[in-house]
Every structure is written in structure tokens, then in C-alpha cells.
Design a protein around this motif. Structure first.
Motif, PDB file in Angstrom:
ATOM      1  N   ILE A  91      -2.990   5.742 -27.860  1.00 40.78           N
ATOM      2  CA  ILE A  91      -3.791   6.746 -27.137  1.00 40.78           C
ATOM      3  C   ILE A  91      -3.244   8.143 -27.383  1.00 40.78           C
ATOM      4  CG2 ILE A  91      -4.510   7.542 -24.857  1.00 40.78           C
ATOM      5  CD1 ILE A  91      -4.374   4.579 -23.961  1.00 40.78           C
ATOM      6  N   LEU A  92      -1.921   8.291 -27.296  1.00 42.06           N
ATOM      7  CA  LEU A  92      -1.305   9.604 -27.503  1.00 42.06           C
ATOM      8  C   LEU A  92      -1.627  10.146 -28.890  1.00 42.06           C
ATOM      9  CD1 LEU A  92       2.205   9.033 -25.863  1.00 42.06           C
ATOM     10  CD2 LEU A  92       0.347  10.451 -24.984  1.00 42.06           C
ATOM     11  N   ASN A  93      -1.552   9.290 -29.881  1.00 43.55           N
ATOM     12  CA  ASN A  93      -1.816   9.742 -31.248  1.00 43.55           C
ATOM     13  C   ASN A  93      -3.281  10.138 -31.428  1.00 43.55           C
ATOM     14  OD1 ASN A  93      -0.763  10.297 -33.864  1.00 43.55           O
ATOM     15  ND2 ASN A  93      -1.805   8.481 -34.627  1.00 43.55           N
ATOM     16  N   LYS A  94      -4.186   9.429 -30.787  1.00 45.94           N
ATOM     17  CA  LYS A  94      -5.606   9.785 -30.866  1.00 45.94           C
ATOM     18  C   LYS A  94      -5.864  11.140 -30.212  1.00 45.94           C
ATOM     19  CE  LYS A  94      -7.745   5.207 -31.248  1.00 45.94           C
ATOM     20  NZ  LYS A  94      -8.636   4.208 -30.582  1.00 45.94           N
ATOM     21  N   VAL A  95      -5.217  11.375 -29.080  1.00 44.40           N
ATOM     22  CA  VAL A  95      -5.373  12.672 -28.403  1.00 44.40           C
ATOM     23  C   VAL A  95      -4.869  13.793 -29.306  1.00 44.40           C
ATOM     24  CG1 VAL A  95      -4.631  14.078 -26.448  1.00 44.40           C
ATOM     25  CG2 VAL A  95      -5.226  11.674 -26.093  1.00 44.40           C
ATOM     26  N   ARG A  96      -3.714  13.573 -29.929  1.00 49.09           N
ATOM     27  CA  ARG A  96      -3.150  14.586 -30.831  1.00 49.09           C
ATOM     28  C   ARG A  96      -4.100  14.878 -31.983  1.00 49.09           C
ATOM     29  NH1 ARG A  96      -0.834  14.434 -35.781  1.00 49.09           N
ATOM     30  NH2 ARG A  96      -1.036  12.174 -35.850  1.00 49.09           N
ATOM     31  N   GLU A  97      -4.631  13.846 -32.595  1.00 50.82           N
ATOM     32  CA  GLU A  97      -5.496  14.027 -33.761  1.00 50.82           C
ATOM     33  C   GLU A  97      -6.803  14.735 -33.404  1.00 50.82           C
ATOM     34  OE1 GLU A  97      -5.938  10.051 -35.194  1.00 50.82           O
ATOM     35  OE2 GLU A  97      -4.177  10.169 -36.510  1.00 50.82           O
ATOM     36  N   LYS A  98      -7.367  14.414 -32.247  1.00 50.57           N
ATOM     37  CA  LYS A  98      -8.660  14.984 -31.872  1.00 50.57           C
ATOM     38  C   LYS A  98      -8.516  16.381 -31.279  1.00 50.57           C
ATOM     39  CE  LYS A  98     -12.021  12.624 -30.211  1.00 50.57           C
ATOM     40  NZ  LYS A  98     -12.918  11.790 -29.379  1.00 50.57           N
ATOM     41  N   PHE A  99      -7.483  16.584 -30.470  1.00 48.04           N
ATOM     42  CA  PHE A  99      -7.364  17.854 -29.742  1.00 48.04           C
ATOM     43  C   PHE A  99      -6.646  18.927 -30.541  1.00 48.04           C
ATOM     44  CE2 PHE A  99      -5.379  20.420 -26.207  1.00 48.04           C
ATOM     45  CZ  PHE A  99      -6.568  21.028 -25.823  1.00 48.04           C
ATOM     46  N   LYS A 100      -5.629  18.538 -31.325  1.00 46.76           N
ATOM     47  CA  LYS A 100      -4.857  19.473 -32.151  1.00 46.76           C
ATOM     48  C   LYS A 100      -4.336  20.663 -31.333  1.00 46.76           C
ATOM     49  CE  LYS A 100      -7.145  18.450 -36.570  1.00 46.76           C
ATOM     50  NZ  LYS A 100      -7.877  17.256 -36.101  1.00 46.76           N
ATOM     51  N   PRO A 101      -3.436  20.406 -30.379  1.00 47.01           N
ATOM     52  CA  PRO A 101      -2.978  21.489 -29.501  1.00 47.01           C
ATOM     53  C   PRO A 101      -2.132  22.536 -30.229  1.00 47.01           C
ATOM     54  CG  PRO A 101      -1.662  19.504 -29.149  1.00 47.01           C
ATOM     55  CD  PRO A 101      -2.800  19.118 -30.061  1.00 47.01           C
ATOM     56  N   ASP A 102      -2.214  23.765 -29.733  1.00 47.88           N
ATOM     57  CA  ASP A 102      -1.349  24.843 -30.217  1.00 47.88           C
ATOM     58  C   ASP A 102       0.000  24.802 -29.504  1.00 47.88           C
ATOM     59  OD1 ASP A 102      -3.314  26.289 -31.939  1.00 47.88           O
ATOM     60  OD2 ASP A 102      -4.370  26.465 -30.028  1.00 47.88           O
ATOM     61  N   VAL A 103      -0.027  24.480 -28.216  1.00 49.77           N
ATOM     62  CA  VAL A 103       1.208  24.329 -27.448  1.00 49.77           C
ATOM     63  C   VAL A 103       1.105  23.074 -26.600  1.00 49.77           C
ATOM     64  CG1 VAL A 103       1.601  26.834 -27.365  1.00 49.77           C
ATOM     65  CG2 VAL A 103       0.462  25.714 -25.458  1.00 49.77           C
ATOM     66  N   ALA A 104       2.251  22.450 -26.351  1.00 54.56           N
ATOM     67  CA  ALA A 104       2.310  21.262 -25.503  1.00 54.56           C
ATOM     68  C   ALA A 104       3.440  21.433 -24.504  1.00 54.56           C
ATOM     69  CB  ALA A 104       2.525  20.004 -26.345  1.00 54.56           C
ATOM     70  N   VAL A 105       3.188  21.018 -23.272  1.00 58.21           N
ATOM     71  CA  VAL A 105       4.144  21.192 -22.175  1.00 58.21           C
ATOM     72  C   VAL A 105       4.476  19.821 -21.596  1.00 58.21           C
ATOM     73  CG1 VAL A 105       4.567  22.297 -19.954  1.00 58.21           C
ATOM     74  CG2 VAL A 105       3.115  23.437 -21.649  1.00 58.21           C
ATOM     75  N   PHE A 106       5.776  19.524 -21.503  1.00 57.66           N
ATOM     76  CA  PHE A 106       6.242  18.243 -20.971  1.00 57.66           C
ATOM     77  C   PHE A 106       6.949  18.499 -19.650  1.00 57.66           C
ATOM     78  CE2 PHE A 106       5.386  17.522 -25.333  1.00 57.66           C
ATOM     79  CZ  PHE A 106       4.984  16.201 -25.419  1.00 57.66           C
ATOM     80  N   GLU A 107       6.357  17.983 -18.582  1.00 52.04           N
ATOM     81  CA  GLU A 107       6.880  18.206 -17.243  1.00 52.04           C
ATOM     82  C   GLU A 107       8.142  17.377 -17.005  1.00 52.04           C
ATOM     83  OE1 GLU A 107       7.347  19.065 -13.118  1.00 52.04           O
ATOM     84  OE2 GLU A 107       6.307  20.139 -14.711  1.00 52.04           O
ATOM     85  N   HIS A 108       9.221  18.065 -16.673  1.00 44.30           N
ATOM     86  CA  HIS A 108      10.506  17.499 -16.217  1.00 44.30           C
ATOM     87  C   HIS A 108      11.393  16.918 -17.319  1.00 44.30           C
ATOM     88  CE1 HIS A 108      13.223  16.694 -13.017  1.00 44.30           C
ATOM     89  NE2 HIS A 108      13.226  15.395 -13.182  1.00 44.30           N
ATOM     90  N   PHE A 109      10.845  16.469 -18.403  1.00 44.22           N
ATOM     91  CA  PHE A 109      11.683  16.006 -19.515  1.00 44.22           C
ATOM     92  C   PHE A 109      12.175  17.236 -20.288  1.00 44.22           C
ATOM     93  CE2 PHE A 109      12.408  14.470 -23.845  1.00 44.22           C
ATOM     94  CZ  PHE A 109      13.161  13.340 -23.610  1.00 44.22           C
ATOM     95  N   PRO A 110      13.461  17.323 -20.679  1.00 46.19           N
ATOM     96  CA  PRO A 110      14.491  16.283 -20.763  1.00 46.19           C
ATOM     97  C   PRO A 110      15.478  16.264 -19.593  1.00 46.19           C
ATOM     98  CG  PRO A 110      15.183  18.168 -22.051  1.00 46.19           C
ATOM     99  CD  PRO A 110      13.867  18.538 -21.437  1.00 46.19           C
ATOM    100  N   PHE A 111      15.082  16.772 -18.424  1.00 44.72           N
ATOM    101  CA  PHE A 111      15.974  16.785 -17.270  1.00 44.72           C
ATOM    102  C   PHE A 111      15.826  15.527 -16.433  1.00 44.72           C
ATOM    103  CE2 PHE A 111      14.993  21.033 -18.608  1.00 44.72           C
ATOM    104  CZ  PHE A 111      16.248  21.594 -18.731  1.00 44.72           C
TER     105      PHE A 111
END
Length: 709
Positions: A91-111
Motif C-alpha cells: 500500500i505504501l509503495n502504491k501511494v508513493r507511486e501515485k501521489f509523488k510527494p514533494d515532502v513527507a512528514v513522519f510523526e514522532h519517528f525517530p524519537f
């Protein structure tokens, strides 16, 4: 070409709590209000419709994991952990391929979220390969145990760490910050779902819950699973509290309360008209603002609610860790911390005392969501940083306005600028001057940029010692060089130095031999335009591209007469010489750009342009002056490019280099603070050619707009 709308992706995981999702919802709301970006949110935990993220973004709910041990420990799934990770990965890879984000934000990781590290690292790797900028989003971490070694292993994945805390409070008070972390931090301010100006629904809210002639106490169980005892205790003292002052309760339950427990609680208060129990919803902050007293646990959002609304707040911290207690202690001026066992009478006395105090509104603006949204929006489009590292030059070009200046950007400022520009979204850094290769430490400058993950571009006049050039080539990806004629005498005269042409040709060929084919900049002047097409075959096979730029006399006022074309000269260049230039570029396969030119030819091939110029010659002759008219159109340059001068001033293009009111200064300011400031941010989205701060754009072409030309 810069896209009109950026694309922002969020990934967050929760085990039932609302804190992470609430921050994501607030930032998405702020981004939606800016209306410049498309947004996708990946929720890695159970669905959280109560947060209303769907109003602002397309939400992807992954097949979720539950905690195997306690609230946060381990992972479990009804189909097995490995199989679930595999399904989520697809699912993650499909989202990446279709959406092609300019920026991505990961909440709380790597803390935190170490149990998801494999999935997150793999996903980030794919995103980075697509050129996506990566950020971590995290609240202040006060008492959480952080594995510094693990943190450092993950840190290189991130371009910036967006910390939703105030500068006065700082960050990570529980451990010593490594330098690698400090360099990536940007403190946005605290993130809340609403701004103070939005909290104006108090009368309507109180009418909705029939609160008349009595105090209103809003109570939150919290998003987790350990606030229910507090609620039970408060219900049990309700009658005793009424003796002191008539009051009503609104109890908001978190998502982790089971349906059975919820109905038990509802049954517990059945018949009590002044106790209302609701599931958490997106209006909760409005409830707190309308209340006379708020009672909750000591999470980030609970404290924010107190700080933002000024409503007197009592905090019952979670006993399983010290973070909530320390957070409440930090903000003791704004909340009442209950940390000792109290009798019923003592608790009632505390509540009455707290409810009688005046509001205390936190002085900071609480605009962390808006600041974060601006930074992400800027990072979607920002591509180039051009650093004019020095003013000194080894040539004496008569069209240069910088040769009378002196200055070098301080090395400490330069190094800090490189680190901060990555947070702002920059991907390519160009070093220029003056002549940057005159600096004794130029090799270290280029290496430092390269070592910090940027593509490196060098702008030079080409007069470089061959030995030095070969040393520099290992630290650059691209180069652009000025060459103004195929005739050595003409080039040397323009550049003010005998032998300049020969040295520049050696530089071009040396770069080409080292697999760095440079871009060539040619200045079109009345004294060189007649044979410029001969440059193309001279350099064929050695360069990547070439641009021909008409000199703007307004930038050289003292010698404007020398650089101003007659009507006859202009027509000769655009309809005789330029035809030859395009023909030569087609022969050699050289990419070419001409400025100014007809708008419809932007980004078109030389073959396409030549075909149209020849087949519609009369039409283009009649429209010639339109090339020089101000289009009053939005300029995209400020969204994609920053220029730093040796004195630290920030500009967007060559026409603003001498601006006496720069957009900021990197010697006295953090670049990230500048790009989210009102002046900077509003300008990049409103810059219009020929108006306002851009009124000086291409002024030297004005006289070419008349019928006589």
C-alpha cells in the motif's frame, strides 16, 4: 518547471491516543487554508474519524497493529506481524507511486515507534530516491527515554526535525543533544487545532449543552486508557461540589474506551441532567474555551488547550511516566497540578479554588501549525540556493555592478546556512561571486556542501588555474561559465583581461573531459551580437546547454547608452543571428534558452522554435515588442530560488541583489525563521512581474516596447 501545487504526505502511528493525530490534523488544516498543496495522510493505527482529518486531506488507513505489551510495547496482528508488514508495504509503495510527494512528514519517528523502524526506513528510502524531502514532526520530549545511538542511526534520513515547541522551552530536556540533531532542529511553536481568534463560539456551545446559571466543567479522559479512574472520582464528588457552587459536567471520552465501558459510564450518570458524556470530537477545544474549568491529564494537547484558551485547568498526570508531571510543572503558571492523594473534601476545595481564578493566557502566539504549514509549502517548491560567496574578481567586466564592492560571507555563517537550507527544502546549491575560485578555501566550501547531501553547482568566469580546477572537480556536479564571443579579442575586451578567452576554453574542455559538461551563459550586447552563433559549433560536444541573455541597460545606468540596442540591431539579432543560433544548436544537439523571448517558446526545443520562426516570420516580426512588455504575471522564481549576498542579505533574483530592503539576512537571522515570516512568505506567493517589489524587473527593456522598436 515548478509545479503550481506542492504535494505533502504525512505518516503517523498511534496505539489509540489522539495526540499524534491531532497534531497532524492541525497542520493539515493550516495547509488547507493556505490552499497551495495537495495532502495525503497515512494513518498507521486504527481509524480516527473523530479528528476530522478527512476534511483537509486524503486519508489512507493502513491495516493496523495493536500493542502487544501494555500501551506502547511491541506489535501484534490477527494475521501475523510479518504478513501485515508485507501488506502495508504494498500500500505504501502504491501511494508513493501515485501521489509523488514533494515532502513527507513522519510523526514522532525517530524519537519513538522503534517497532516500525524497518517499515519507515524502507518507505523513506523509496521517497528519497524520488527526490522527496523528509521531515520528522515531534512535540517536546521531556522525560522520554531516547536511545541516542539509535537516534543518530536514523537521523541522516531526515532533512529537518520540526519540533512543536517554543524556543523559550527548548527541546529534549531529558538528554544531551548531539550536534547532528541540533543542526536539523526547527522549533515551530506549539501546535493547536485552532487559533485564538477562532475560539468565539462560547455562547453557542453553552446553549448547546444547556449550561445556564451554573459553572461548566469540561473533563477529558484522554486519548489513552488510564483516565477513567479520574472520571469516576469526579462523578463521585459531584454532589459535594454542588454544595460549593452549582455546576455541570461535560465528560469527553477517548477512543480507547470500549463500547461496554462507555455504556457503563453512561448508565452511571443516567438521570443526572447536569452531567453529559460524549465521545471526543473535533470541537473539543471549543468546549474547553467555553468552560469555567478544564480537568484532564497532562498530555501535550491538554496543556496546549489550557495555554491557548486561558481556561483554568487542573492536571491529573498519568502515573506510569514522569513526562506529564514535568510538563505540568513547566507550565505551573497556567495549570494546577494535582500530584498528591487528596480526600474528597480537599479535592472539592482545590476545584473551587482553581475555578475562581482569572484566566491566564499564554503570551506566545500558538501558531505552530501555521508555521509548520508555511515551511512545508516553501520546501515543496524551493530548489536552488545561490550563494554569492565573495565580491572579488580576477576580471574587469564593464557590465558588472559587483566589481566595486568587497566582501566575503563569513565561513561560520556559510556553514550554518548550508545546514539550515536543507530544512528549507533546497536541493541544489550554487556557489558564485565575484569569482569564487579566488577564495583560498574554495575546495573546502564545495566539499562541505557536497558532504551535506546537496548537488553542487559552481559559477565561474572560467579563468581558473588548471591544477585548482582539477582539485575542485571532485566536489561539483554542475558548472556554468560565462563566454561572450567565439572571437578571443572580443571576449577579452568585454571581460577586461587579455588571455581570458583562452583560459576559459581550457576550463570548459577540462570540465568536459571530466564528465562535467557546463552550461554556458552568453550576454547579448550591441558590440558582440552579430556572430554569437559561432560559439555553438566551437563548444559542440563539450557543453550541456547554452543561454543567450539580452543585457539589461537599467542594471548598468552609468553606461546605459553603451548597452542599449537600436531597433535595427534588435531585429537583426532576433531574426537573423538567432536563426543561425538555433540551426547550430540543432546540428550539435545543444539545449538552448533565450531571454527575453516569446512566452510560447518557453521550454520548447530548438527545432520547434526554429520551425515556427521560419514559417510564421511575419507574425513574429509584428509581435516583436511584446517580448519586452511587462506581463504583470505571477513570477515563479521566488518559490524556487534564494540568493545570498556576501553581506548576508537575501534576494530572489539579480534585479533584487541591490535591494536596500532585503527579505532577511542570514548573518543576523536563521534562514528557516525568514522563510516562514509574513513578509517573505506572502511575497513568494504574490510576486508579480513589474509591480511592487518587482517593479525593477527588466526595466532596461522598457524602451524596446515602443512602436519605434
Amino acid at each position: 518547471m515548478l509545479k503550481e501545487r506542492g504535494r505533502v504526505l504525512f505518516y503517523y502511528h498511534h496505539f489509540g491516543g489522539l495526540g499524534h493525530g491531532t497534531r497532524i490534523a492541525a497542520i493539515c488544516k493550516a495547509l488547507k487554508e493556505l490552499n497551495h498543496c495537495e495532502i495525503v495522510v497515512i494513518n498507521s493505527g486504527k481509524r480516527q474519524p473523530e479528528l476530522g482529518i478527512e476534511k483537509y486531506a486524503w486519508v489512507i488507513n493502513l491495516p493496523f497493529f495493536e500493542a502487544e505489551h501494555g500501551l506502547f510495547g511491541g506489535l501484534k496482528s490477527d494475521e501475523g506481524v510479518a504478513d501485515r508488514f508485507k501488506k502495508r508495504g504494498v500500500i505504501l509503495n502504491k501511494v508513493r507511486e501515485k501521489f509523488k510527494p514533494d515532502v513527507a512528514v513522519f510523526e514522532h519517528f525517530p524519537f519513538g515507534r522503534a517497532s516500525l523502524a524497518g517499515e519507515i526506513r524502507s518507505f523513506i528510502g523509496l521517497l528519497r530516491a524520488d527526490g522527496c524531502r523528509i521531515y520528522s514532526s515531534v512535540r517536546e520530549i521531556i522525560d522520554q527515554k531516547v536511545d541516542v545511538d539509535s537516534l543518530l542511526r536514523h537521523l541522516d534520513l531526515f532533512d529537518g526535525i520540526l519540533v512543536h515547541s517554543d524556543k523559550e522551552m527548548g527541546f529534549l530536556t531529558s538528554f544531551k543533544q548531539p550536534e547532528e540533531l541540533k543542526n536539523k532542529l526547527f522549533l515551530t511553536g506549539r501546535v493547536a487545532m485552532n487559533l485564538r481568534k477562532d475560539l468565539s463560539k462560547t455562547p453557542a456551545i453553552r446553549r448547546r449543552f444547556h449550561v445556564v446559571g451554573r459553572k461548566w466543567i469540561v473533563i477529558s479522559v484522554g486519548g489513552g486508557i488510564d483516565g477513567e479512574k479520574t472520571v469516576e472520582r469526579l462523578i463521585s464528588i459531584k454532589k459535594l461540589l454542588d454544595r460549593g457552587i452549582p455546576n455541570s459536567f461535560l465528560i469527553s471520552t477517548g477512543p480507547n474506551m470500549s463500547v461496554a465501558q462507555y455504556h457503563i459510564l453512561k448508565k452511571r450518570v443516567k438521570g443526572c441532567q447536569d452531567i453529559v458524556i460524549v465521545r471526543f470530537d473535533a470541537d473539543y477545544l471549543q468546549y474547553v474555551a467555553a468552560a469555567d474549568l478544564s480537568i484532564s491529564m497532562g498530555g501535550y494537547n491538554s496543556i496546549n488547550n489550557a495555554l491557548l484558551t486561558g481556561t483554568r485547568t487542573m492536571i491529573f498526570p498519568r502515573l506510569s511516566d514522569g513526562e506529564q508531571m514535568k510538563r505540568a510543572q513547566w507550565f505551573k503558571e497556567y495549570v494546577e497540578l494535582l500530584k498528591e492523594p487528596l480526600s474528597d473534601e480537599e479535592l472539592v476545595e482545590k476545584i473551587l479554588s482553581c475555578m475562581g481564578r482569572p484566566k491566564a493566557v499564554y503570551p506566545a502566539p500558538m501558531q505552530g501549525a501555521q508555521v509548520t504549514a508555511r515551511l512545508l509549502d516553501v520546501a515543496c517548491g524551493m530548489k536552488y540556493l545561490k550563494i554569492r560567496i565573495n565580491s572579488k574578481c580576477n576580471l574587469n567586466c564593464d557590465m558588472c555592478s559587483w566589481k566595486r564592492q568587497s566582501g566575503v560571507l563569513p565561513e561560520a555563517v556559510f556553514r550554518r546556512l548550508i545546514l539550515r537550507s536543507r530544512i528549507a527544502g533546497v536541493k541544489i546549491i550554487n556557489v558564485t561571486g565575484g569569482e569564487p575560485t579566488l577564495l583560498p578555501h574554495i575546495k573546502n566550501i564545495l566539499k562541505y556542501i557536497k558532504d551535506n547531501g546537496f548537488r553542487v553547482s559552481l559559477s565561474t568566469n572560467g579563468c581558473i588555474r588548471p591544477v585548482l580546477l582539477k582539485e575542485l572537480m571532485g566536489h561539483i556536479d554542475m558548472a556554468d561559465i560565462s563566454l561572450d564571443s567565439s572571437d578571443a579579442a572580443v571576449h577579452d575586451r568585454i571581460r577586461g583581461r587579455t588571455g581570458a578567452f583562452q583560459e576559459t576554453m581550457v576550463t570548459i574542455r577540462t570540465l568536459s573531459a571530466g564528465q562535467i559538461k557546463p552550461h554556458i551563459n552568453v550576454t547579448i550586447r550591441p558590440d558582440n551580437y552579430k556572430s554569437l552563433h559561432q560559439i555553438v559549433p566551437l563548444l559542440a560536444g563539450h557543453i550541456d546547454s547554452i543561454s543567450f541573455n539580452l543585457v539589461d541597460a537599467s542594471m548598468h545606468k552609468a553606461k546605459a547608452h553603451k548597452f542599449t540596442f537600436s531597433a535595427k540591431q534588435l531585429k537583426s539579432f532576433y531574426f537573423d543571428e538567432l536563426i543561425l543560433i538555433f540551426k547550430e544548436c540543432i546540428k550539435s544537439g545543444t539545449k538552448v534558452r533565450v531571454t527575453p523571448f516569446y512566452n510560447e517558446f518557453k521550454d520548447k526545443s530548438a527545432r520547434y522554435v526554429l520551425s515556427n520562426l521560419l514559417s510564421k516570420s511575419q507574425e513574429y516580426h509584428s509581435r516583436m515588442r511584446q517580448m519586452f512588455l511587462s506581463q504583470n504575471s505571477k513570477c515563479m522564481i521566488p518559490k524556487s530560488q534564494l540568493r545570498i549576498n556576501p553581506n548576508g542579505d537575501i534576494a530572489f533574483c539579480c534585479f533584487q541583489d541591490d535591494n536596500k530592503n532585503p527579505w532577511g539576512n542570514v548573518i543576523s537571522q536563521d534562514l528557516c525563521d525568514v522563510v516562514v515570516s509574513d513578509g517573505f512568505y506572502n511575497f513568494i506567493h504574490s510576486a508579480t512581474e513589474g509591480t511592487g517589489p518587482c517593479r525593477t524587473c527588466k526595466q532596461g527593456y522598457n524602451e524596446y516596447c515602443t512602436e519605434n522598436n
